[in-house]
Design an enzyme around this catalytic site. Structure first.
Site, PDB file in Angstrom:
ATOM      1  N   CYS A 178       0.818  -1.225   0.000  1.00 55.14           N
ATOM      2  CA  CYS A 178       0.000   0.000   0.000  1.00 55.14           C
ATOM      3  C   CYS A 178       0.847   1.269   0.000  1.00 55.14           C
ATOM      4  O   CYS A 178       0.298   2.376  -0.068  1.00 55.14           O
ATOM      5  CB  CYS A 178      -0.908   0.039   1.227  1.00 55.14           C
ATOM      6  N   ARG A 219      -5.893   6.144  -3.704  1.00 56.51           N
ATOM      7  CA  ARG A 219      -6.302   4.739  -3.717  1.00 56.51           C
ATOM      8  C   ARG A 219      -6.539   4.216  -2.309  1.00 56.51           C
ATOM      9  O   ARG A 219      -7.551   3.553  -2.028  1.00 56.51           O
ATOM     10  CB  ARG A 219      -5.220   3.918  -4.421  1.00 56.51           C
TER      11      ARG A 219
END
Length: 339
Positions: A178, A219
């Protein structure tokens, strides 16, 4: 950004199997790069070929992770395809395709950027927890402030939504993938590998890093909010997630947001970033052309496909004069110093 804890990975001694294979592959890639630098091209080809095979085996070991834990169809297919593609790359090197040494060098630099971040504890901790804090700040801008506590990975990276107040009762936490470091390593490796003046590499490198950081933050915020608030808990999507992917019904929003929407858009974003980079550093087209050759078996001229001739200094040349469009007659004289 997992919604469920990961399972225990295979290890060699105390070192995860994947980490061991990755370090071996990158080590051999680096060795091939050094051997080539000393002018021994043939030994470099054979070393790089061996490195590609080990690299492919590394990706094969990641298939259970992406299929059983992440439940990502895209990443599962890519990891399954990696071994035959890497083995084919090694075969092409053995058969004499020396241009693939540049792509091999790029992978070496990618690994030298990514692996220390992945395997050095304090670097990994800083990346994950900083990304979590920045993602939480993004959530706050949208009116959500769940707080952060310890995730299943042991880092302060879990968004502490109250399960009794959300739609699904689920939340997410930040993991290494991430942070965007993987995409940053790809572009960093490509830019580092090609031959060009350092000052011309700086702008495309910073452009790639900034754009990746921003899009990755967007995101993370999107997935981090979609999962607990059930943005995609529609019946049809729940049916697909439960019947075809074996996921719990309340995990549907996470799967749709992470595995389908975000990953599909990530491909588009990477193509866009690549275009921005090659406009400034067209040398990057050379290893990309080899990637296309590996995938299709056909030779490509990407500079021609972009619709205009691209100079080695990153400018666009006119067919009549060979000077940069929109510049004066002396523009070519300082081509290496204007960026």
């Amino acid at each position: 950004m997992p919604a469920l804890p990961a399972t225990v990975a295979m290890t060699i001694g105390s070192i995860p199997l994947g980490d061991s294979l990755a370090w071996i592959a990158i080590g051999v890639f680096v060795a091939a790069m050094i051997v080539e630098w000393y002018g021994a091209v043939d030994p470099a080809r054979y070393l790089a070929a061996a490195a590609w095979v080990v690299f492919g085996v590394f990706w094969l070991t990641m298939v259970p992770h992406y299929y059983l834990e992440i439940k990502s169809p895209i990443e599962t297919l890519l990891t399954l395809a990696a071994l035959p593609l890497c083995a084919y790359t090694g075969y092409l090197l053995v058969r004499g395709r020396e241009s693939l040494l540049l792509l091999s060098k790029a992978v070496a630099f990618m690994g030298l950027i990514y692996l220390p971040a992945e395997t050095i504890p304090f670097v990994r901790t800083w990346l994950i927890e900083t990304t979590a804090a920045q993602t939480h700040f993004g959530m706050e801008l949208l009116g959500h402030s769940p707080g952060i506590n310890e995730g299943a990975n042991g880092y302060q990276s879990r968004f502490a939504f109250d399960p009794d107040e959300t739609v699904t009762g689920r939340t997410t936490y930040i993991v290494m993938s991430c942070t965007g470091i993987g995409s940053m390593a790809i572009f960093g490796g490509l830019i580092a590998a090609v031959k060009a003046p350092l000052k011309r590499k700086v702008v495309p490198f910073l452009t790639a890093i900034v754009v990746i950081w921003f899009l990755n933050l967007v995101r993370n915020v999107f997935i981090g909010l979609a999962s607990p608030w059930g943005w995609f808990q529609q019946d049809a999507l729940v049916y697909i997630a439960t019947e075809f992917m074996g996921a719990p019904a309340d995990r549907t929003s996470y799967i749709v947001a992470h595995n389908f929407i975000s990953q599909a858009l990530a491909i588009v974003a990477l193509l866009g970033i690549t275009y921005l980079v090659v406009r400034r550093l067209p040398e990057v087209l050379e290893p990309l052309e080899d990637v296309l050759y590996i995938l299709t078996g056909s030779e490509y001229d990407l500079a021609d496909a972009l619709g205009q001739e691209m100079r080695a200094d990153g400018g666009a040349a006119t067919a009549a004069t060979g000077t940069e469009s929109g510049t004066g007659p002396d523009a070519s004289s300082d081509a290496e110093t204007d960026r």
